[in-house]
Design a protein around this motif. Structure first.
Motif, PDB file in Angstrom:
ATOM      1  N   SER A  19      63.898   0.878  22.392  1.00 20.66           N
ATOM      2  CA  SER A  19      65.142   1.010  22.741  1.00 20.66           C
ATOM      3  C   SER A  19      65.294   1.967  23.951  1.00 20.66           C
ATOM      4  N   LYS A  20      65.826   1.451  25.031  1.00 18.07           N
ATOM      5  CA  LYS A  20      66.243   2.292  26.130  1.00 18.07           C
ATOM      6  C   LYS A  20      67.105   3.322  25.793  1.00 18.07           C
ATOM      7  N   LYS A  21      68.084   2.900  24.805  1.00 20.76           N
ATOM      8  CA  LYS A  21      69.078   4.030  24.486  1.00 20.76           C
ATOM      9  C   LYS A  21      68.662   5.079  23.738  1.00 20.76           C
ATOM     10  N   LYS A  22      67.481   4.919  22.804  1.00 20.60           N
ATOM     11  CA  LYS A  22      67.013   5.833  22.175  1.00 20.60           C
ATOM     12  C   LYS A  22      66.103   6.738  22.856  1.00 20.60           C
ATOM     13  N   ILE A  23      65.469   6.008  24.007  1.00 17.58           N
ATOM     14  CA  ILE A  23      64.586   6.899  25.075  1.00 17.58           C
ATOM     15  C   ILE A  23      65.371   7.829  25.848  1.00 17.58           C
ATOM     16  N   ARG A  24      66.610   7.524  26.230  1.00 19.97           N
ATOM     17  CA  ARG A  24      67.711   8.228  27.034  1.00 19.97           C
ATOM     18  C   ARG A  24      67.915   9.473  26.043  1.00 19.97           C
ATOM     19  N   SER A  25      68.267   9.107  24.721  1.00 14.55           N
ATOM     20  CA  SER A  25      68.429  10.245  23.946  1.00 14.55           C
ATOM     21  C   SER A  25      67.607  11.349  23.624  1.00 14.55           C
ATOM     22  N   LEU A  26      65.938  10.577  23.548  1.00 18.99           N
ATOM     23  CA  LEU A  26      65.046  11.580  23.612  1.00 18.99           C
ATOM     24  C   LEU A  26      64.830  12.564  24.858  1.00 18.99           C
ATOM     25  N   ARG A  27      65.091  11.835  25.763  1.00 12.06           N
ATOM     26  CA  ARG A  27      64.893  12.523  27.084  1.00 12.06           C
ATOM     27  C   ARG A  27      66.000  13.772  27.274  1.00 12.06           C
ATOM     28  N   ALA A  28      67.248  13.431  26.892  1.00 10.81           N
ATOM     29  CA  ALA A  28      68.445  14.312  26.784  1.00 10.81           C
ATOM     30  C   ALA A  28      68.123  15.456  25.875  1.00 10.81           C
ATOM     31  N   ALA A  29      67.537  15.178  24.749  1.00 12.32           N
ATOM     32  CA  ALA A  29      67.054  16.169  23.724  1.00 12.32           C
ATOM     33  C   ALA A  29      66.198  16.991  24.367  1.00 12.32           C
ATOM     34  N   ALA A  30      64.996  16.379  24.909  1.00 13.86           N
ATOM     35  CA  ALA A  30      63.858  17.264  25.465  1.00 13.86           C
ATOM     36  C   ALA A  30      64.538  18.329  26.417  1.00 13.86           C
ATOM     37  N   ALA A  31      65.391  17.916  27.141  1.00  9.30           N
ATOM     38  CA  ALA A  31      66.335  18.737  28.297  1.00  9.30           C
ATOM     39  C   ALA A  31      66.856  19.935  27.213  1.00  9.30           C
ATOM     40  N   GLU A  54      59.326  27.623  18.677  1.00  7.13           N
ATOM     41  CA  GLU A  54      59.141  26.696  17.480  1.00  7.13           C
ATOM     42  C   GLU A  54      60.404  26.231  17.012  1.00  7.13           C
ATOM     43  N   ASP A  55      61.767  26.986  17.113  1.00  5.33           N
ATOM     44  CA  ASP A  55      62.831  26.196  16.875  1.00  5.33           C
ATOM     45  C   ASP A  55      63.404  25.011  17.752  1.00  5.33           C
ATOM     46  N   GLY A  56      62.813  25.363  18.986  1.00  6.98           N
ATOM     47  CA  GLY A  56      63.160  24.142  20.073  1.00  6.98           C
ATOM     48  C   GLY A  56      62.529  22.717  19.707  1.00  6.98           C
ATOM     49  N   VAL A  57      61.056  22.851  19.413  1.00  5.39           N
ATOM     50  CA  VAL A  57      60.356  21.872  18.992  1.00  5.39           C
ATOM     51  C   VAL A  57      60.863  21.412  17.748  1.00  5.39           C
ATOM     52  N   GLN A  58      61.321  22.142  16.654  1.00  8.99           N
ATOM     53  CA  GLN A  58      61.658  21.564  15.373  1.00  8.99           C
ATOM     54  C   GLN A  58      63.009  20.723  15.774  1.00  8.99           C
ATOM     55  N   SER A  59      63.791  21.380  16.323  1.00 11.05           N
ATOM     56  CA  SER A  59      64.998  20.960  16.794  1.00 11.05           C
ATOM     57  C   SER A  59      64.875  19.437  17.254  1.00 11.05           C
ATOM     58  N   TRP A  60      63.802  19.238  18.173  1.00  7.06           N
ATOM     59  CA  TRP A  60      63.681  17.986  18.888  1.00  7.06           C
ATOM     60  C   TRP A  60      63.093  16.678  17.945  1.00  7.06           C
ATOM     61  N   VAL A  61      62.092  17.415  17.103  1.00  8.09           N
ATOM     62  CA  VAL A  61      61.660  16.619  15.720  1.00  8.09           C
ATOM     63  C   VAL A  61      62.685  16.143  15.065  1.00  8.09           C
ATOM     64  N   ASP A  62      63.661  17.095  14.662  1.00  6.20           N
ATOM     65  CA  ASP A  62      64.893  16.688  13.803  1.00  6.20           C
ATOM     66  C   ASP A  62      65.920  15.597  14.521  1.00  6.20           C
ATOM     67  N   HIS A  63      65.816  15.658  15.507  1.00  8.17           N
ATOM     68  CA  HIS A  63      66.515  14.799  16.640  1.00  8.17           C
ATOM     69  C   HIS A  63      65.949  13.427  16.410  1.00  8.17           C
ATOM     70  N   VAL A  64      64.700  13.333  16.608  1.00  7.96           N
ATOM     71  CA  VAL A  64      63.879  11.930  16.421  1.00  7.96           C
ATOM     72  C   VAL A  64      64.099  11.492  15.092  1.00  7.96           C
ATOM     73  N   HIS A  65      63.998  12.284  14.032  1.00 11.84           N
ATOM     74  CA  HIS A  65      64.298  11.923  12.637  1.00 11.84           C
ATOM     75  C   HIS A  65      65.541  11.296  12.504  1.00 11.84           C
ATOM     76  N   GLU A  66      66.790  11.837  12.888  1.00 13.51           N
ATOM     77  CA  GLU A  66      68.115  11.181  13.060  1.00 13.51           C
ATOM     78  C   GLU A  66      68.311   9.951  13.689  1.00 13.51           C
ATOM     79  N   LEU A  67      67.223   9.527  14.647  1.00 12.73           N
ATOM     80  CA  LEU A  67      67.310   8.223  15.312  1.00 12.73           C
ATOM     81  C   LEU A  67      66.979   7.168  14.442  1.00 12.73           C
ATOM     82  N   ARG A  68      66.352   7.246  13.226  1.00  9.55           N
ATOM     83  CA  ARG A  68      66.076   6.495  12.236  1.00  9.55           C
ATOM     84  C   ARG A  68      65.139   5.409  12.550  1.00  9.55           C
ATOM     85  N   TYR A  69      64.087   5.929  13.366  1.00  4.55           N
ATOM     86  CA  TYR A  69      62.833   4.899  13.877  1.00  4.55           C
ATOM     87  C   TYR A  69      62.377   4.278  12.548  1.00  4.55           C
ATOM     88  N   LYS A  70      61.834   3.070  12.734  1.00  7.85           N
ATOM     89  CA  LYS A  70      61.089   2.217  11.713  1.00  7.85           C
ATOM     90  C   LYS A  70      60.208   2.875  11.498  1.00  7.85           C
TER      91      LYS A  70
END
Length: 121
Positions: A19-31, A54-70
């Motif tokens: 999903s290009k939409k999810k990839i954009r979301s991942l990119r924005a969260a990385a920034a 550590e909290d930045g990495v954990q926050s990004w991981v949490d963001h990925v989880h919220e995107l509900r990947y299969k």
């Protein structure tokens, strides 16, 4: 900004990333969380994240989880690498093959860690 002292990282596996939409979301969260991210687009979906805080990495991981990947699976929880890893903070890079992803992990000195996290060992 390139920085070679990023020490926290995590590895995520999913069924796929397309999903290009999810990839954009991942990119924005990385920034937003000032982390460096490498993803494999396709099947399987693989995401490697590293950062100074550590909290930045954990926050990004949490963001990925919220995107509900299969078949979301946190293959390796956020941990200290014990190594210096050169990653561009605040940026997401994508590779088109698992082989290229593995080569990147090997260049970073994370080959055995990555193989174990992916279940290849």
């Amino acid at each position: 900004m390139r920085n070679a002292t990023m020490i926290y990282h995590a590895l995520i596996r999913t069924h796929h990333i397309s999903s290009k939409k999810k990839i954009r979301s991942l990119r924005a969260a990385a920034a937003e969380h000032d982390v460096g991210v490498l993803i494999h687009v396709g099947v399987p979906g693989i995401m490697y994240v590293s950062g100074l805080k550590e909290d930045g990495v954990q926050s990004w991981v949490d963001h990925v989880h919220e995107l509900r990947y299969k078949d979301y699976h946190l293959a390796v929880r956020v941990e200290n690498t014990g190594k210096e890893i050169a990653v561009t903070a605040g940026r997401l890079d994508a590779v088109e093959s698992v082989k290229a992803f593995g080569e990147t992990m090997q260049e970073a000195g994370l080959w055995e860690w990555w193989r174990k996290g992916m279940g290849y060992d």
